[in-house]
Design a protein around this motif. Structure first.
Motif, PDB file in Angstrom:
ATOM      1  N   ASN A 174      48.448   8.301  27.188  1.00  0.00           N
ATOM      2  CA  ASN A 174      49.525   7.556  27.328  1.00  0.00           C
ATOM      3  C   ASN A 174      49.737   6.552  26.207  1.00  0.00           C
ATOM      4  OD1 ASN A 174      47.367   5.869  28.120  1.00  0.00           O
ATOM      5  ND2 ASN A 174      48.308   4.774  29.817  1.00  0.00           N
ATOM      6  N   ILE A 175      48.684   6.672  25.248  1.00  0.00           N
ATOM      7  CA  ILE A 175      49.116   5.643  24.161  1.00  0.00           C
ATOM      8  C   ILE A 175      49.612   6.116  22.976  1.00  0.00           C
ATOM      9  CG2 ILE A 175      47.537   3.960  22.557  1.00  0.00           C
ATOM     10  CD1 ILE A 175      45.682   3.730  25.151  1.00  0.00           C
ATOM     11  N   ILE A 176      50.620   5.636  22.506  1.00  0.00           N
ATOM     12  CA  ILE A 176      51.307   6.118  21.212  1.00  0.00           C
ATOM     13  C   ILE A 176      51.326   5.248  20.335  1.00  0.00           C
ATOM     14  CG2 ILE A 176      53.521   7.344  20.421  1.00  0.00           C
ATOM     15  CD1 ILE A 176      53.319   6.869  24.225  1.00  0.00           C
ATOM     16  N   HIS A 177      50.573   5.623  19.100  1.00  0.00           N
ATOM     17  CA  HIS A 177      50.815   4.490  17.864  1.00  0.00           C
ATOM     18  C   HIS A 177      52.006   5.067  17.114  1.00  0.00           C
ATOM     19  CE1 HIS A 177      46.746   2.960  18.381  1.00  0.00           C
ATOM     20  NE2 HIS A 177      46.578   4.244  19.158  1.00  0.00           N
ATOM     21  N   ILE A 178      52.507   3.768  16.887  1.00  0.00           N
ATOM     22  CA  ILE A 178      53.988   4.064  15.976  1.00  0.00           C
ATOM     23  C   ILE A 178      53.841   3.139  14.692  1.00  0.00           C
ATOM     24  CG2 ILE A 178      56.589   3.521  15.994  1.00  0.00           C
ATOM     25  CD1 ILE A 178      56.376   4.173  18.893  1.00  0.00           C
TER      26      ILE A 178
END
Ligand code: ADP
Ligand code: TYD
Length: 210
Positions: A174-178
């Motif tokens: 559920n972790i999105i690096h942007i």
């Protein structure tokens, strides 16, 4: 659009990474779609949040364990008073910082990062989506230079560089690096697309179960 359950969306990243900007853009876009959303931030405006600010964590006047304790007390109150009630009303809750900040910041002061995660997950609901905005400490500090009155010390840069590293190492489905160096609108469009997709999938899963 009506939600079938509450959704917790978290923004994380170092100071100046663009969290507040993205929270505002997301709330605006959700409101335009008629989706009910509320936002909170940590540290909060509660007594613990105020105490944290008063003691100026950045100035290093507290021991890491004391810092940890204050942030967690503040979070417990935020969870009970704000997050849980809004989630049970099936709202979208948008949060500017959560326990990932404790993992990254207090972790950079030597506290075991996995212990921080475990202890927080005992009382803090799991987030549905976590957007970690990534910029380096130089850019983050430059963006907020008007906020700070004091000079930026080398230690602070070094510290923030470790905090950034810790954020980059936080992984999960559920972790999105942007990449936070992109224009705010570009980042927002990507985030909005993921949020809309998430809500759609969630709603159809829950429909199938009923
Ligand atoms: P944070 O909440 O993470 O500390 P802010 O959202 O307050 O960061 O942004 C810090 C500063 O950088 C603000 O002046 C904001 O307008 C600017 N900013 C935010 N996002 C971007 C971006 N993607 N590109 C350029 N500047 C940005
Ligand atoms: P914040 O109010 O988000 O700062 P700003 O207004 O500059 O974005 O947070 C204050 C500081 O507290 C920030 O440097 C990050 C730090 N922090 C921790 O060290 N641990 C935590 O658990 C949290 C939530 C914040």
């Amino acid at each position: 659009m009506r939600l079938k359950k509450g959704v917790l969306i978290v923004f994380e990243g170092i100071d100046g990474s663009g969290k507040s900007t993205q929270v505002a853009l997301l709330l605006d876009a959700l409101a335009k779609k008629g989706i009910s959303a509320v936002s909170f931030r940590e540290p909060s405006d509660s007594r613990w949040g105020k105490e944290i600010k008063k003691k100026a964590v950045e100035a290093g006047s507290l021991r890491p364990e004391e810092e940890l304790n204050l942030f967690q007390r503040d979070r417990k109150e935020n969870v009970e008073k704000n997050l849980m009630p809004s989630l049970s009303e099936k709202k979208i809750v948008v949060l500017d910082r959560y326990y990932y900040s404790t993992m990254a910041y207090q972790g950079a002061k030597g506290i075991n990062i996995e212990d921080i995660r475990k202890n927080n997950e005992k009382f803090a609901p799991l987030a549905d989506l976590v957007f970690v905005l990534d910029v380096d400490e130089k850019l983050g500090l430059k963006r907020i230079s008007n906020r700070k009155v004091k000079d930026i010390h080398f230690e602070e840069k070094k510290y923030l560089s470790q905090v950034r590293e810790n954020f980059l190492n936080i992984k999960g489905k559920n972790i999105i690096h942007i990449d936070g160096t992109q224009p705010a609108e570009v980042i927002h469009k990507r985030i909005m697309a993921m949020v809309t997709e998430y809500i759609k999938t969630q709603n159809s899963k829950l429909k199938a179960q009923n």
